[in-house]
Design an enzyme around this catalytic site. Structure first.
Site, mmCIF file in Angstrom:
data_model
loop_
_atom_site.group_PDB
_atom_site.id
_atom_site.type_symbol
_atom_site.label_atom_id
_atom_site.label_comp_id
_atom_site.label_asym_id
_atom_site.label_seq_id
_atom_site.Cartn_x
_atom_site.Cartn_y
_atom_site.Cartn_z
ATOM 1 N N GLU A 176 1.206 3.309 -3.306
ATOM 2 C CA GLU A 176 0.908 3.632 -1.376
ATOM 3 C C GLU A 176 1.011 2.832 -0.495
ATOM 4 O O GLU A 176 0.177 2.108 0.496
ATOM 5 C CB GLU A 176 0.077 4.291 -1.539
ATOM 6 C CG GLU A 176 -0.296 5.515 -1.934
ATOM 7 C CD GLU A 176 -1.042 6.894 -1.409
ATOM 8 O OE1 GLU A 176 -2.017 6.110 -1.655
ATOM 9 O OE2 GLU A 176 -1.251 8.195 -2.598
ATOM 10 N N GLU A 219 1.321 11.818 -8.691
ATOM 11 C CA GLU A 219 0.411 12.052 -8.800
ATOM 12 C C GLU A 219 0.177 13.393 -8.140
ATOM 13 O O GLU A 219 0.551 13.898 -6.696
ATOM 14 C CB GLU A 219 -0.660 11.024 -7.494
ATOM 15 C CG GLU A 219 -0.780 9.765 -8.266
ATOM 16 C CD GLU A 219 -1.702 8.428 -7.173
ATOM 17 O OE1 GLU A 219 -2.159 9.673 -6.841
ATOM 18 O OE2 GLU A 219 -2.185 7.605 -7.242
#
Length: 503
Positions: A124, A271
């Site tokens: 991220e 995820e």
């Protein structure tokens, strides 16, 4: 919108991806698990690998390139994604030599004995460490060059996981697009992924979508529960119906890529998951919701259901996560995403029978009806009085002196009465409602000498009791994986207007 425009949109987004189809023909969709290490007394690497094998886990993702775990994975059939931590991106992106050394030390030293399938560069980065954005592609290209030099570039892919908030206006999916401030980097990344056959890695959490949009996004849509057509989310541009939030999030990624003229890159969900426990501000972080989400997720992926835009394409997913990371900082949910406690005891029993060997040893399919969390006592008492009165539930065991009288509170008594009525009605879905104060659970609410009606029908029932905080039965059964922090409610902007478009 004109009819011709509507048809054109539908054809654009429903057309098969020939390159993706060819790739997926070789690779069946799978469910893997993430393994975080903020765990007290984490299993030693050799025992960890043995545990994974017992659970029939075939794909894992690490947040680093732990040498002991990579050694322990040698000669197994477990495939692993290793990661470059964010704090190493600058050095790797600044030096081809550093990149080559990283590949030699963390990939070439173990492959092919250890089946490394991909390198995830950072996590991220674009949204959590934007100062590194300018170096991200340099690091990816440098690592890819090192893989080419080692002749490993066709076996091992390189990508970088993104938070879902790189996508703006995510619903309806046909109108989604990448954050324009990130477009220069993302366009360069997508060209690289297309050229190398690597996936777009996305961390997608319907839990955070639901929490940011309660009252707009129904809980059932977030948990993959069966819906009537009137409750399905509808994309007004394509008229495609969405039965769950995850599919909508995946399709918003495909639509965003299409806007940058890329249509041959697969989405890999690196995820996803649901927390089993939260603080007072997270009442939907429960064992039952976590069980429901992950059980339904696994079935959805292994059924090759695809998405409404691309039913021919099923994204593989990595569930967050294998163990509860008890060393995580607050909120409470941060430490409760795992399927297992550190001692390998399951947090809850997944219900995935019929989905193959992976996590599919549960065959009880037992359900119970209990009082929902957070309901005020007066409302529960009204429902309890109806169940024991007009509903004709057997409430004898919650009378003073009987086995289920203690704890003497309305929630405990209501749960027993609800379950009694639920069993009397043959466990019909609509018999566990009581005007919205009851819910179906797979966790046995029995405690001490109090055996709930649903438990009494299980033959050869052991004295082991599963409670709401530590599900200990079936510890050897196959159960099963780092989490994106959905810090800004970007879904509110569009979801509040169109997510409840029903037909």
């Amino acid at each position: 919108m004109a009819v011709l425009e509507l048809i054109a949109l539908f054809l654009i987004f429903s057309a098969p991806f020939s390159e993706i189809n060819a790739q997926q023909a070789k690779d069946e969709p799978y469910v893997g698990v993430n393994i975080g290490t903020d765990v007290t007394n984490l299993l030693p690497p050799t025992k960890l690998v043995s545990f994974l094998q017992q659970q029939k886990v075939t794909h894992i993702r690490l947040y680093d390139s732990d040498p002991d775990i990579l050694k322990a994975l040698s000669k197994t059939k477990i495939r692993v994604i290793i990661s470059v931590p964010n704090n190493q991106i600058l050095g790797i992106g600044s030096s081809n030599t550093t990149a080559a050394n990283w590949i030699n030390r963390n990939v070439a030293a173990y492959y092919p004995d250890t089946l490394i399938t991909a390198v995830a560069v950072g996590d991220e980065v674009l949204t959590t460490v934007p100062s590194l954005s300018s170096m991200l592609m340099a690091a990816i290209e440098a690592l890819y060059g090192a893989l080419v030099a080692a002749n490993l570039h066709t076996q091992i892919k390189i990508s970088t996981p993104h938070a879902s908030n790189i996508i703006l206006d995510p619903f309806p999916p046909s109108q989604a697009y990448f954050n324009q401030t990130l477009s220069p980097v993302l366009a360069q990344l997508l060209r690289f992924l297309s050229r190398t056959g690597s996936p777009l890695m996305m961390n997608l959490y319907p839990y955070y979508v639901f929490m940011q949009n309660k009252g707009v996004v129904p809980l059932d849509n977030s948990l993959f529960k069966p819906l009537t057509p009137s409750k399905e989310m509808v994309d007004p541009n394509t008229l495609l119906h969405y039965t769950n939030v995850l599919d909508a999030m995946i399709d918003s990624a495909y639509s965003s890529m299409k806007n940058l003229n890329v249509s041959d890159v697969l989405v890999l969900v690196t995820e996803t998951g649901w927390p089993s426990k939260g603080d007072s501000k997270e009442p939907y972080a429960t064992i039952d919701n976590a069980d429901t989400y992950n059980s339904n997720l696994i079935r959805h992926i292994l059924d090759r259901s695809g998405t409404p835009f691309h039913p021919e394409v099923t994204s593989s997913v990595y569930v967050y996560e294998l163990f509860n990371e008890d060393l995580r900082s607050p909120p409470v949910s941060e430490a409760n995403w795992g399927l297992f406690y550190a001692n390998s005891t399951p947090v809850y029993l997944l219900h995935v029978s019929g989905s193959g060997e992976f996590l599919a040893n549960d065959t009880t399919n037992q359900t119970f009806c209990v009082a929902m969390e957070g309901v005020d006592g007066m409302t529960l008492q009204t429902a309890l009085d109806w169940a024991c009165g007009p509903g004709r539930a057997n409430c004898s065991e919650i009378q003073p002196g009987e086995s289920c009288y203690s704890p003497n509170n309305v929630k405990n008594h209501a749960s027993y009465a609800f379950d009694s009525y639920y069993e009397k009605e043959g466990r019909a879905m609509d018999s566990c409602d009581f005007k919205g104060v009851a819910m179906i659970t797979t966790t046995d609410p029995s405690h001490g000498v109090c055996i709930f009606p649903g438990s009494k029908i299980i033959s050869n029932r052991t004295n082991t009791v599963v409670n709401s905080t530590n599900a200990t039965s079936g510890a050897d059964a196959s159960r099963l994986i780092e989490t994106t922090r959905f810090e800004n409610g970007f879904w509110v902007l569009i979801l509040g207007v169109v997510f409840c478009l029903f037909i």
